[in-house]
Design an enzyme around this catalytic site. Structure first.
Site, PDB file in Angstrom:
ATOM      1  N   ASN A   1       0.944  -1.220  -0.340  1.00  0.00           N
ATOM      2  CA  ASN A   1       0.206   0.025  -0.078  1.00  0.00           C
ATOM      3  C   ASN A   1       0.924   1.373  -0.037  1.00  0.00           C
ATOM      4  O   ASN A   1       1.588   1.374   1.057  1.00  0.00           O
ATOM      5  CB  ASN A   1      -0.871   0.126   1.254  1.00  0.00           C
ATOM      6  CG  ASN A   1      -1.695   1.464   1.368  1.00  0.00           C
ATOM      7  OD1 ASN A   1      -2.643   1.510   0.698  1.00  0.00           O
ATOM      8  ND2 ASN A   1      -1.315   2.201   2.459  1.00  0.00           N
ATOM      9  N   GLU A   2       0.771   2.006  -0.995  1.00  0.00           N
ATOM     10  CA  GLU A   2       1.618   3.200  -1.054  1.00  0.00           C
ATOM     11  C   GLU A   2       3.174   3.053  -1.129  1.00  0.00           C
ATOM     12  O   GLU A   2       3.833   3.936  -0.232  1.00  0.00           O
ATOM     13  CB  GLU A   2       0.911   4.362  -0.138  1.00  0.00           C
ATOM     14  CG  GLU A   2      -0.313   4.746  -0.332  1.00  0.00           C
ATOM     15  CD  GLU A   2      -1.062   5.811   0.320  1.00  0.00           C
ATOM     16  OE1 GLU A   2      -0.131   6.244   1.505  1.00  0.00           O
ATOM     17  OE2 GLU A   2      -1.971   6.087   0.097  1.00  0.00           O
TER      18      GLU A   2
END
Length: 812
Positions: free
Chosen positions: A366-367
């Site tokens: 995530n990110e």
């Protein structure tokens, strides 16, 4: 923000080629669920008791104690209620309540009470609630039997709404459960557990769940799940978000990173953990429940699995532990799709679902936006693809489409054969409108998944801007998926704003953004149709940069030397000439002293700023306020542009604009300027084009976009039943007259779902939950009977309209 234009209508024509299927829309629009804002516990998860297992801990939140959520009764008296761990229910549920014998009280019962997550436990007359708990007689008690009396009472404890009792015998832990029926409506009831007259009781997993839920499993709060289902999302991305990579990498740690295996199996055996969002996670809503939600609403599940990296603070589990994280990814696929004789398929079957969930996607990270993750990703991708070649693996392209990791992440995706890459952004509505066609130029094979986006508020203007942007997503083959974020917010526990659905203990409402998402998601169509039009795509004029300018600091100081500000309006930049506007030999900026140095740009739109600087050691290195901003084009404190040094929690150099306080990024470079190290900065602003160099190396050169939207945004799609859906979005305050032309006849009667006529700053709330929401009507073209090939449609200002036509008279 909103420029008033002339009041006359614009006139445009759109031709719709009903046999020209440009692309299949696939699983384009979905939702993202992350347990922030108490979206799970105290939200979608229907449990009404807060801290049911007495596992709350200061590591979750500094204000927590093991009895948070509970009140010892009488409030003035001697009832003994303590939390112990000597004889736990199981290894994952270490704490339990020790409730001593009753102490007499004139006005209050003796025992313990719980008010739930909001201002009380909402109950309705005639509705049933399933109470359950685990109990035993404490070893220090001489009694061989005890009475466990449970009541739902009014908040002031004077009225009993429902009651149930159990006989507890000496011995080990036993589960007790019964259904209780409330005899009155009471939005603020409290659950009371009475002390026995003689015995000391041990209690754990004290639960109250409504029977009336969205699902047969009695897990999902009805109104919230229904609102999600009404979106008809094609997918659900879960469980995060920052939730999946924040915390200790040791799975045994109380504050460990989210691991999906914590969340399956019997609910009383799921461990409590700290949430990244500063509260406790019970995991009552776990991966099995997420898969069941997807199954019930017809959405594809997209589980997000960490690879043991946290790009936000650049930490990672040692590489020798990588295989355990990859195993998590492999095992969740087996949990979802494996046969009942497989290890994790058996867990799924034992939970009540022997049939596979037929999961198609898995997301890794995530990110994530640094090299350690990308090195690990290649290893993980190879193993997952080799074992499960039909699973579509979604990679991570970072937290911003303007980041310096965006391009290399997509290049890696094409090299590894990754089909989809996840990128996020939270930008101003103006930026979103001006970037509606951003992905129409996409030089990579990997498609884009915008796994999180929003426009930083929940007014009608925000929703309108998002609608314009979504037409652009529909019209490009480069975008595979998109979902707004976040989804849910318990208004008592807000971590993040805005969201799609706000709620309290008993009611909920959709924001204007929710209704726009619903209009698009329910009408995404099967195939994108080819179109032609006469709408001129606006080429923006120069960004106005003639406002106030300064260098300002937050919580970290800066020393500036040999600063020169030069006017290049006449000289240009090629010859290095120009007129000196300002020179500063030495300036010290400090949080407890001078925090800003004004820059005398004096209305110039082409200037150069050059200086040396040394960042100071921040008082709090983990603070998000340690950035230094070179501000320019400032018209107010909420409207300006800025080059930011040590932004993003001290890890990036960026260029962004602020419009009414809402930020938008144009460039993000992962460069950290270290304290007590000297750097040389050179910035040039040429109208809207901004370049920045650090120690002689150009970091970025970007052109800022003023808000100059097109007259009209639209899309046209076709469904399998030969319905053609046309979406029209007008973000301007000028109405538009639109001529629609079809190459095949359509029925003269067509339906319209529309949102218009609202103030741009209008919002929904509990008192007016549908103030900004769609209406529906039926329209007739031509004589209202004969098939038509064209029609004129008046589109109001600030409007989102969805028109549905039925093709007739053709073999399709």
């Amino acid at each position: 923000m909103y420029v008033q234009e002339h009041s006359m209508s614009t006139q445009h024509s759109i031709s719709i080629h009903t046999d020209d299927r440009v692309k299949e829309q696939g699983d384009l629009f979905g939702v993202f669920f992350e347990d922030l804002n108490h979206a799970a516990d105290g939200g979608l998860y229907a449990e009404l008791v807060r801290n049911r297992s007495f596992e709350f801990d200061p590591i979750d939140n500094p204000d927590y104690t093991p009895l948070t959520g509970w009140t010892v009764l009488p409030t003035v008296g001697g009832t003994r209620a303590t939390v112990a761990d000597a004889h736990p229910l199981n290894a994952n549920n270490q704490h339990y309540l020790v409730l001593g014998p009753a102490v007499s009280a004139a006005d209050e019962p003796a025992g313990i009470s719980n008010d739930g997550f909001n201002d009380g436990i909402p109950v309705q007359a005639g509705k049933r609630y399933r109470f359950s708990c685990w109990a035993r007689i404490d070893d220090d008690s001489a009694a061989s039997t005890a009475k466990l009396l449970v009541e739902l009472r009014s908040h002031d404890l004077t009225a009993v709404r429902a009651t149930e009792s159990f006989a507890v015998a000496a011995g080990g832990w036993s589960k007790f459960e019964a259904e209780m029926t409330a005899d009155h409506d009471d939005p603020t009831a409290t659950l009371v557990i009475h002390s026995d007259d003689r015995a000391t009781l041990d209690l754990d997993m004290v639960s109250l769940l409504p029977i009336d839920t969205f699902d047969d499993d009695h897990v999902l709060r009805r109104d919230l799940a229904k609102k999600i289902a009404d979106l008809k999302p094609r997918f659900v991305r879960f469980p995060g978000g920052c939730l999946i990579h924040d915390g200790a990498f040791d799975p045994a740690a109380r504050d460990s990173v989210y691991r999906w295996k914590f969340t399956v199996g019997p609910v009383e055996e799921r461990p409590s953990k700290r949430s990244r969002w500063k509260y406790n996670q019970t995991f009552g809503l776990g991966f099995y429940e997420y898969f069941r939600l997807c199954e019930q609403i017809g959405a594809e599940p997209i589980p997000v699995i960490s690879l043991g990296c946290n790009s936000h603070d650049h930490t990672e589990d040692p590489i020798e532990n990588l295989q355990s994280w990859i195993d998590d990814a492999l095992d969740v696929i087996e949990f979802a799709n494996g046969p009942v004789y497989s290890t994790w398929g058996r867990v799924r079957a034992d939970m009540g679902h022997p049939e596979p969930f037929d999961m198609k996607y898995i997301a890794l990270g995530n990110e994530e936006e640094y090299q350690e993750f990308y090195d690990r990703y290649e290893i993980a991708h190879r193993q997952i693809h080799d074992r499960y070649p039909d699973i579509q693996i979604i990679g991570s392209a970072g937290a911003c489409p303007c980041s310096d990791v965006y391009k290399p992440s997509f290049e890696q995706a094409d090299r590894t054969g990754t089909p989809i890459m996840d990128v996020h952004f939270y930008h101003s509505p103006e930026w979103v409108v001006m970037n509606a066609y951003r992905y129409h130029s996409h030089p990579y094979h990997a498609k884009v998944f915008i796994g999180e986006y929003a426009t930083l508020d929940d007014t009608w203007f925000n929703a309108l801007a998002e609608a314009a942007f979504m037409t652009g997503l529909e019209r490009t083959p480069a975008v595979a998926m998109a979902c707004y974020a976040p989804l849910l917010n318990n208004v008592k526990y807000r971590n993040w704003d805005p969201v799609l659905i706000d709620f309290d203990g008993q009611s909920s409402y959709g924001t204007p953004d929710y209704y726009v998402q619903r209009m698009f998601s329910r009408n995404q169509g099967t195939s994108l149709l080819g179109t032609s039009d006469d709408i001129a795509h606006v080429v923006p004029s120069g960004y106005p940069v003639d406002g106030a300018a300064s260098i300002a600091i937050g919580d970290a100081g800066m020393t500036i030397d040999d600063l020169t500000l030069t006017d290049l309006t006449q000289a240009g930049s090629a010859d290095g000439g120009g007129v000196t506007l300002q020179h500063e030999s030495h300036v010290v900026l400090a949080p407890d002293g001078t925090i800003a140095l004004p820059l005398r740009t004096d209305g110039r739109e082409h200037f150069r700023l050059e200086f040396d600087f040394v960042p100071a050691v921040p008082a709090d290195p983990g603070s998000g306020g340690n950035e230094m901003r070179i501000r320019f084009a400032g018209t107010t404190d909420e409207d300006y542009a800025a080059v930011t040094i040590n932004g993003w929690w001290g890890r990036a150099l960026s260029l962004r604009t602020f419009e009414h306080g809402k930020e938008s990024y144009y460039a993000v470079s992962h460069i950290k300027c270290l304290p007590n190290v000297s750097y040389h900065a050179l910035m040039e602003v040429d109208h809207g084009t901004v370049s920045f160099a650090l120690d002689g190396e150009r970091i970025f050169r970007e052109t800022l976009l003023p808000y100059e939207p097109d007259d009209l945004y639209y899309s046209a799609v076709r469904d399998a039943d030969d319905t053609v859906t046309v979406k029209l979005v007008n973000v301007k305050d000028t109405p538009a007259d639109v001529r629609l032309t079809f190459d095949h006849a359509v029925d003269a009667t067509y339906s319209v779902e529309h949102m218009d006529g609202f103030s741009l700053d209008a919002k929904n709330d509990f008192e007016h939950p549908a103030r900004v929401s769609p209406s529906e009507r039926t329209e007739h073209a031509g004589d209202g009977v004969s098939p038509v090939y064209e029609l004129d449609y008046p589109l109001p200002a600030h409007a989102v309209h969805v028109l549905k036509f039925r093709l007739i008279g053709e073999e399709n």
